[in-house]
Design a protein around this motif. Structure first.
Motif, PDB file in Angstrom:
ATOM      1  N   TYR A 116      -6.376  -8.385  -7.387  1.00 36.02           N
ATOM      2  CA  TYR A 116      -6.103  -7.013  -6.981  1.00 36.02           C
ATOM      3  C   TYR A 116      -5.153  -6.947  -5.779  1.00 36.02           C
ATOM      4  O   TYR A 116      -4.256  -6.122  -5.729  1.00 36.02           O
ATOM      5  N   GLN A 119      -1.728  -7.239  -6.760  1.00 32.45           N
ATOM      6  CA  GLN A 119      -1.202  -6.048  -7.444  1.00 32.45           C
ATOM      7  C   GLN A 119      -0.799  -4.987  -6.421  1.00 32.45           C
ATOM      8  O   GLN A 119       0.199  -4.310  -6.580  1.00 32.45           O
ATOM      9  N   ILE A 120      -1.605  -4.852  -5.388  1.00 30.63           N
ATOM     10  CA  ILE A 120      -1.290  -3.850  -4.366  1.00 30.63           C
ATOM     11  C   ILE A 120      -0.051  -4.269  -3.587  1.00 30.63           C
ATOM     12  O   ILE A 120       0.786  -3.457  -3.242  1.00 30.63           O
ATOM     13  N   ARG A 200      -6.017   4.329   4.560  1.00 26.56           N
ATOM     14  CA  ARG A 200      -5.971   5.239   3.415  1.00 26.56           C
ATOM     15  C   ARG A 200      -6.330   4.448   2.158  1.00 26.56           C
ATOM     16  O   ARG A 200      -5.852   3.329   1.959  1.00 26.56           O
ATOM     17  N   SER A 201      -7.142   5.049   1.306  1.00 31.31           N
ATOM     18  CA  SER A 201      -7.725   4.326   0.173  1.00 31.31           C
ATOM     19  C   SER A 201      -6.669   3.777  -0.789  1.00 31.31           C
ATOM     20  O   SER A 201      -5.550   4.269  -0.860  1.00 31.31           O
ATOM     21  N   ASP A 203      -6.430   3.758  -4.007  1.00 32.64           N
ATOM     22  CA  ASP A 203      -6.068   4.435  -5.249  1.00 32.64           C
ATOM     23  C   ASP A 203      -4.798   5.243  -5.083  1.00 32.64           C
ATOM     24  O   ASP A 203      -4.181   5.633  -6.060  1.00 32.64           O
ATOM     25  N   ARG A 204      -4.421   5.531  -3.845  1.00 34.06           N
ATOM     26  CA  ARG A 204      -3.261   6.409  -3.685  1.00 34.06           C
ATOM     27  C   ARG A 204      -1.969   5.606  -3.543  1.00 34.06           C
ATOM     28  O   ARG A 204      -1.951   4.539  -2.938  1.00 34.06           O
ATOM     29  N   GLY A 205      -0.922   6.168  -4.094  1.00 33.43           N
ATOM     30  CA  GLY A 205       0.386   5.526  -4.003  1.00 33.43           C
ATOM     31  C   GLY A 205       0.807   5.343  -2.567  1.00 33.43           C
ATOM     32  O   GLY A 205       1.621   4.487  -2.241  1.00 33.43           O
ATOM     33  N   SER A 206       0.228   6.161  -1.679  1.00 29.96           N
ATOM     34  CA  SER A 206       0.648   6.140  -0.280  1.00 29.96           C
ATOM     35  C   SER A 206      -0.206   5.212   0.563  1.00 29.96           C
ATOM     36  O   SER A 206      -0.094   5.218   1.776  1.00 29.96           O
ATOM     37  N   SER A 210      -0.834  -1.736   1.174  1.00 23.99           N
ATOM     38  CA  SER A 210       0.271  -2.543   0.648  1.00 23.99           C
ATOM     39  C   SER A 210       1.109  -3.112   1.780  1.00 23.99           C
ATOM     40  O   SER A 210       1.355  -4.308   1.860  1.00 23.99           O
ATOM     41  N   LEU A 214       1.203  -7.068   3.190  1.00 23.94           N
ATOM     42  CA  LEU A 214       2.476  -7.780   3.133  1.00 23.94           C
ATOM     43  C   LEU A 214       2.906  -8.214   4.537  1.00 23.94           C
ATOM     44  O   LEU A 214       3.281  -9.373   4.772  1.00 23.94           O
ATOM     45  N   ASP A 238       6.026   3.646   7.098  1.00 21.82           N
ATOM     46  CA  ASP A 238       5.728   2.349   6.487  1.00 21.82           C
ATOM     47  C   ASP A 238       6.903   1.402   6.727  1.00 21.82           C
ATOM     48  O   ASP A 238       7.484   0.862   5.787  1.00 21.82           O
ATOM     49  N   ASN A 239       7.276   1.215   7.972  1.00 22.35           N
ATOM     50  CA  ASN A 239       8.449   0.390   8.279  1.00 22.35           C
ATOM     51  C   ASN A 239       8.073  -0.952   8.867  1.00 22.35           C
ATOM     52  O   ASN A 239       8.512  -1.985   8.426  1.00 22.35           O
ATOM     53  N   ARG A 257      -2.855   6.115  10.112  1.00 19.22           N
ATOM     54  CA  ARG A 257      -2.581   4.716   9.790  1.00 19.22           C
ATOM     55  C   ARG A 257      -2.139   3.922  11.007  1.00 19.22           C
ATOM     56  O   ARG A 257      -2.174   2.708  10.993  1.00 19.22           O
ATOM     57  N   LEU A 273       9.324  -5.158   7.370  1.00 18.74           N
ATOM     58  CA  LEU A 273       9.246  -5.404   5.923  1.00 18.74           C
ATOM     59  C   LEU A 273      10.318  -6.380   5.429  1.00 18.74           C
ATOM     60  O   LEU A 273      10.137  -7.033   4.418  1.00 18.74           O
TER      61      LEU A 273
ATOM     62  N   VAL B  37       8.925   7.760   7.231  1.00 14.31           N
ATOM     63  CA  VAL B  37       9.330   6.975   6.062  1.00 14.31           C
ATOM     64  C   VAL B  37       8.095   6.341   5.446  1.00 14.31           C
ATOM     65  O   VAL B  37       7.255   5.789   6.151  1.00 14.31           O
ATOM     66  N   PHE B  40       6.163   3.700  -1.457  1.00 16.05           N
ATOM     67  CA  PHE B  40       5.207   3.962  -2.526  1.00 16.05           C
ATOM     68  C   PHE B  40       5.059   2.767  -3.442  1.00 16.05           C
ATOM     69  O   PHE B  40       6.021   2.130  -3.822  1.00 16.05           O
ATOM     70  N   ARG B  41       3.815   2.473  -3.783  1.00 16.01           N
ATOM     71  CA  ARG B  41       3.477   1.365  -4.679  1.00 16.01           C
ATOM     72  C   ARG B  41       2.858   1.937  -5.940  1.00 16.01           C
ATOM     73  O   ARG B  41       2.329   3.041  -5.913  1.00 16.01           O
ATOM     74  N   SER B  43       0.054   2.889  -8.315  1.00 16.71           N
ATOM     75  CA  SER B  43      -1.379   3.015  -8.071  1.00 16.71           C
ATOM     76  C   SER B  43      -2.071   2.983  -9.413  1.00 16.71           C
ATOM     77  O   SER B  43      -1.444   3.061 -10.461  1.00 16.71           O
ATOM     78  N   GLU B  80      -2.682  11.913   6.573  1.00 15.50           N
ATOM     79  CA  GLU B  80      -3.319  11.174   7.657  1.00 15.50           C
ATOM     80  C   GLU B  80      -4.644  11.829   8.016  1.00 15.50           C
ATOM     81  O   GLU B  80      -5.251  11.510   9.024  1.00 15.50           O
ATOM     82  N   VAL B 117       3.704   9.645  -8.397  1.00 19.13           N
ATOM     83  CA  VAL B 117       4.259   8.688  -7.448  1.00 19.13           C
ATOM     84  C   VAL B 117       5.763   8.790  -7.305  1.00 19.13           C
ATOM     85  O   VAL B 117       6.411   7.848  -6.891  1.00 19.13           O
ATOM     86  N   THR B 122       2.626  13.438  -0.525  1.00 17.31           N
ATOM     87  CA  THR B 122       2.520  12.327   0.427  1.00 17.31           C
ATOM     88  C   THR B 122       1.359  11.396   0.095  1.00 17.31           C
ATOM     89  O   THR B 122       1.393  10.221   0.410  1.00 17.31           O
ATOM     90  N   SER B 123       0.315  11.952  -0.531  1.00 14.92           N
ATOM     91  CA  SER B 123      -0.850  11.134  -0.845  1.00 14.92           C
ATOM     92  C   SER B 123      -0.616  10.268  -2.078  1.00 14.92           C
ATOM     93  O   SER B 123      -1.300   9.282  -2.279  1.00 14.92           O
ATOM     94  N   TYR B 428      -8.092  11.422 -11.772  1.00 11.81           N
ATOM     95  CA  TYR B 428      -9.420  10.955 -11.385  1.00 11.81           C
ATOM     96  C   TYR B 428      -9.949  11.851 -10.279  1.00 11.81           C
ATOM     97  O   TYR B 428      -9.228  12.670  -9.723  1.00 11.81           O
TER      98      TYR B 428
END
Lengths: 435, 613
Positions: A116, A119-120, A200-201, A203-206, A210, A214, A238-239, A257, A273, B37, B40-41, B43, B80, B117, B122-123, B428
């Motif tokens: 996992y 993957q993240i 932040r959990s 499941d979210r793209g944000s 990740s 890294l 996220d820099n 964060r 990064l 900035v 995005f990954r 999800s 946030e 995504v 933002t989330s 979900y």
């Protein structure tokens, strides 16, 4: 509700396909769960939406088909993902960064399989062979000093097996207690021990997980320091992340964060990064070898001084068997000493040879014993130890470590006031406030 | 043209943001007060699968810049801080509309996370809850089934501009966060057999219907998605209709496109066998001196040209699918979204400065025979392999069936590929919010809107078409109906204050009277404490900041309504001192009493006295 519906509800399992007559209209979907307290049936519609149906308005219910049987790996901890000659070791202990939402029920399960993390943060593998050690699955508020010992040992084992950098993921609430503790238990260090987590959990793209994973891998493989550090977001972008001395850092926000901030110190480095590491202040270099010392005494109590505080909490702690107390005083480290019970309680602790460590609840700045005569009076107690600009959380972790070595008050004082891993200093620089 | 079509309408509710207490404010010109900035990954949807559309999108945009506005954003907007309790007004309006559409309602709401995504949230997801299912909507003579009514949060607006194009190719997208979190009601209709004209009239009727409620007005406040297919085609979701009045044209174009694709699939199915053998090679060296400036400049900038032979494709790439759109465009549009570069193919040459001679040169180099076509793409040197894969993937899709996908409507009413359709893997449950038990009183009040439409309002409240239009025009119908119920005032009084005075003050002072002050004044008129004529004077006072409150203005100018006896005595006195013309009478009364009486009442008293006198 009809008896036949109640009967059917009892037999339904997650994912069973059902037909429900609700408010005189028919709905099809997958059974998710029943909320017995609120008398609700939760159904997942074909569109993916969940809807809650009040049982009083359900007039009929039919089972269409049972959910396909899936193999579940209930409660079993995932085995360690061990690799021969790994470059980096990822020790996971639980927390948000290792929690996964069950997308059907909304429940959170505490363990994720080792893959996992890759993957993240697909970039992880660019920094060499990474072994994953799923050490425990706990929320950080449940992590106790005995768990710190397990983490220190796991890191030490990995270093002895040749790992060139350690990443420890934990829940964020007590991460700074843990990183402090490991700065004492693994001292000196021949590789970086990098703590990280997620605000932040996953499941979210944000999710910040990740970037944090890294950047921690970059730090663990490339940073030249030999220290226990926290690698979390420097700001809301996220820099890049800061590398923060593990015993000089505090979680200063419940959500953001960039919650982890250096206190009475500067960040050690920035990790970007693109792989760049920019040093901002001196770090402890890697030593030739790592020394492990896991002798601890966790009979330590932490108290907060408050207006009108009496001696009872201190008295109770000592008579309850505490071997040491950390008190966050007000301002320079003041306690309400005009109250006789307070003075009596401190005398009692003194008589019982229980050290009382004084820190400040202002978070920033040192304690001082000279400014007010009151404090001079307090410092006459030989068990009362003011620890200057050491953070309360660090003082707590350190006292647990120091008491594991000795209970002799003079030796405890000497150890508490001596910097063993950069946790205390005489110089307070202008730029160190509110970074 | 016969089409199968379903609508999805998104209407902005006129209230604060759904999950925080910020007031949304659209900043058209202004840049954000600050920027952040984010990366995005992918999800994971249900059972850990990556949703098809989610995966596609993370492949396209990785670095997202957000512009933050201090007046309309808070920590919730930048993900946030967890969501707060859903906004009350939004719930009210949503349930009113759901009732008006006769939907079967849920009294307990479960908010879901819909994975998105592309960075517009933002989330990484949009929060949405179903509030009703199985409703109906009357549009003229036809009745349309309403599949679902949902309450959700709006996404962020993509910042577009010429200066951003360069950054965008490097997979950076910029969004403004002023709109993010604005409450939306999403209404999805059943799929129906219809044609382009009926579809358009339904869309227009729906637009009129929403104006009966407290929703936002103006450009961008209603967005329509249309799910469209023809017989033998596939479901295509059309987004971004610029002008509903031209919806019929877009529908015809998309229908034609699907029909042409079906025809190609039937007639040229054999081409599918030739896709695997497509190999792109680096043509950069031979095109250094190309007649095309576009090619030459790109090569000078360090880019590369990759091209390849498409065996048997001659003529196929140039086949027109709909106006201005050829088969080749389908490949080009797709590649643009996926890799940021388009294609040029042999069926459209000579063009772009490439003449017949150069065309033949390329064909020879690629060993094309009589029936073969070729195409090439300008991209970075590293992209060559990816470009080849994408082209092959798209060709396979196009030659198998009409691809089911999301397409954007262009300004010429043609459509272009946007992204694959999202599945239910992207939905979900929102774990930061408990099941919302909707307030019983709110539900009860909203239930009065059952089957509510313009006709029922007219009937129920005895309101004329003219008044209805006036109230809709200032977006105050629902407020007016509420006031009418509460205060039992005649509609003409309500119109006079809420429409005429409102417009007058807005025009003259550029000042918006707030709802609260309006209601306050109307309540005082209803109780007899104020004269109707005082309203405008009070609002002028507020606009000119004579006082901050209605009460302050009333006290300062002694506006409390004069009783009839006082008014009558003064009129008698004036008449006895020789005033007999209405206008001079009123002028004198105004001098003495200001706006503490109604001119209409003074007329009435005066005319009686003069008649009897």
């Amino acid at each position: 509700m009809k008896a036949s519906i109640a009967q059917l509800l009892k037999s339904l399992k997650l994912g069973d396909s059902i037909e429900v007559m609700f408010n005189k209209r028919i709905f099809h979907g997958e059974f998710i769960r029943r909320d017995a307290e609120k008398k609700l049936v939760i159904l997942k519609l074909k569109s993916g939406y969940d809807v809650a149906m009040g049982e009083e308005n359900v007039s009929s219910m039919k089972l269409i088909s049972r959910a396909p049987i899936t193999k579940l790996n209930h409660g079993k901890e995932t085995p360690a993902f061990s690799i021969e000659n790994s470059d980096l070791t990822l020790i996971t202990t639980g927390g948000t960064i290792s929690s996964k939402i069950d997308y059907k029920t909304g429940g959170v399960s505490p363990t994720v399989p080792p893959e996992y993390y890759f993957q993240i943060a697909p970039g992880l593998k660019d920094y060499g062979n990474v072994e994953v050690n799923t050490l425990m699955s706990k929320l950080s508020e449940d992590i106790a000093p005995s768990d710190w010992v397990k983490m220190a040992k796991a890191a030490y084992d990995a270093i002895n097996r040749g790992s060139k950098g350690i990443i420890v993921t934990t829940g964020t609430d007590t991460m700074h207690f843990i990183s402090s503790a490991l700065s004492f238990m693994l001292n000196p260090l021949s590789v970086p021990v990098v703590f990280t987590g997620a605000q932040r959990s996953l499941d979210r793209g944000s999710t910040d997980a990740s970037t944090n994973l890294l950047l921690s891998a970059i730090a663990a493989s490339k940073w030249e320091g030999g220290e226990s550090v926290i690698c979390m977001h420097a700001n809301l972008n996220d820099n890049y992340n800061f590398l923060l001395r593990g015993n000089r850092t505090r979680k200063m926000h419940s959500e953001r964060r960039d919650a982890f901030r250096p206190i009475n110190s500067m960040p050690l480095s920035e990790v970007h990064l693109n792989g760049d590491i920019i040093d901002l202040s001196p770090h402890r270099p890697k030593s030739g070898e790592t020394v492990l010392n896991t002798k601890i005494d966790d009979k330590v109590v932490m108290l907060l001084s408050y207006p009108g505080m009496k001696g009872a909490p201190i008295q109770d702690a000592v008579s309850g068997g505490a071997h040491g107390i950390v008190i966050e005083g007000t301002g320079f480290g003041n306690l309400p000493l005009s109250d006789k019970s307070m003075r009596d309680a401190l005398s009692y602790a003194n008589k019982k040879s229980v050290p009382v460590i004084i820190t400040t609840q202002t978070v920033y700045g040192p304690t001082s014993t000279f400014v007010y005569s009151r404090l001079r009076e307090l410092s006459k107690f030989k068990n009362v130890i003011y620890v200057g600009n050491m953070l309360s959380e660090t003082a707590f972790s350190k006292l647990i470590f120091v008491l594991g070595q000795t209970r002799d008050i003079e030796k405890v004082r000497e150890n508490m006031l001596r910097s063993v891993a950069g946790e205390i200093g005489d110089k307070n620089e202008l730029s160190e406030f509110l970074i | 043209m016969k089409v199968r079509c379903g609508f999805e309408w998104h209407v902005q509710i006129n209230s604060g943001k759904l999950f925080c207490r910020c007031t949304p404010k659209i900043h058209e010109e202004k840049k954000g007060d600050s920027e952040i900035v984010r990366v995005f990954r992918p999800s994971f949807g249900e059972s850990g699968k990556i949703d098809k559309s989610a995966e596609f999108e993370t492949g396209t945009a990785k670095r997202i810049v957000y512009q933050i506005f201090n007046d309309s954003d808070c920590l919730v907007d930048i993900d946030e801080e967890p969501p707060h309790e859903p906004d009350k007004t939004s719930q009210e309006v949503a349930f009113q509309i759901a009732n008006a559409l006769n939907a079967s309602l849920f009294r307990k709401l479960i908010f879901m996370r819909k994975t998105i995504v592309n960075g517009s949230n933002t989330s990484g997801f949009q929060r949405t809850a179903i509030i009703g299912l199985n409703g109906k909507f009357k549009a003229g003579k036809s009745t349309i089934g309403i599949a679902s009514v949902a309450l959700e949060e709006d996404s962020a607006r993509e910042e577009t501009g010429p200066n951003l194009e360069a950054e965008k190719t490097e997979k950076t997208v910029t969004y403004k966060l002023d709109r993010l979190g604005m409450p939306l009601i999403e209404i999805a209709t059943d799929v129906m057999e219809t044609d382009e004209n009926e579809a358009k009239s339904i869309a227009l009727a729906f637009g009129r219907f929403t104006r009966l409620f407290n929703v936002r007005r103006g450009i961008g406040t209603i967005r329509q998605d249309v799910n469209l297919s023809i017989e033998g085609g596939s479901r295509v979701e059309l987004k971004g209709f610029q002008n509903i009045r031209e919806m019929d044209k877009a529908i015809i174009n998309e229908g034609k496109r699907q029909a042409s694709l079906i025809k190609i699939e039937k007639e040229k199915a054999y081409l599918l066998n030739n896709v695997d053998s497509i190999r792109l090679q680096d043509l950069s060296e031979m095109l250094v001196n190309s007649g095309s400036n576009m090619v030459k400049n790109a090569l000078r900038d360090g880019k590369a040209v990759f091209g390849g032979k498409l065996r048997g494709f001659k003529g196929a790439l140039g086949t027109e699918l709909s106006e201005n759109k050829r088969f080749g465009t389908e490949i080009s549009d797709y590649l643009k979204v996926k890799e940021g570069c388009g294609v040029i193919h042999s069926d459209e040459l000579p063009a772009y400065g490439i003449d017949d001679k150069e065309k033949t040169g390329i064909a020879t180099k690629l060993e094309c025979e009589k029936d073969d076509a070729f195409l090439f793409s300008i991209c970075s040197i590293q992209q060559g392999g990816a470009v080849e894969e994408v082209i092959k993937k798209r060709l396979r899709e196009l030659l198998t069936a009409v691809p089911a996908e999301v397409r954007v409507v262009n300004s010429d009413n043609s459509t272009s590929f946007l992204r694959p359709l999202g599945g239910k893997d992207r939905m979900y449950v929102e774990t930061d919010l408990p099941i919302l038990e909707v307030d019983e009183r709110l539900l009860k009040e909203a239930s009065e809107y059952l089957g509510f439409d313009a006709e029922t309002i007219k009937e129920k409240y005895g309101i004329s078409d003219e008044f209805l239009d006036l109230l809709i025009g200032v977006n105050k119908l629902s407020q007016a109906v509420k006031i009418r119920e509460k205060l039992k005032l005649p509609f003409n009084t309500i119109i006079s204050v809420m429409v005429e005075d409102y417009r007058y003050i807005k025009r003259k002072f550029g000042f918006d009277i707030n709802e609260h002050d309006e209601e306050n004044v109307l309540a005082k008129i209803a109780s007899g404490y104020l004269a109707k004529d005082a309203a405008r004077f009070i609002f002028e006072g507020l606009a000119l900041k004579k006082s901050q409150s209605v009460e302050g203005i009333i006290n300062r100018y002694s506006l409390q309504r004069k009783d009839r006896a006082t008014l009558e005595a003064e009129i008698k006195r004036l008449i006895s001192s020789g005033f007999s013309r209405y206008d001079t009478l009123i002028t004198n009364l105004r001098d003495k009493f200001g706006f503490s009486f109604d001119a209409s009442e003074a007329y009435e008293i005066a005319s009686k006295l003069l008649k009897n006198g």
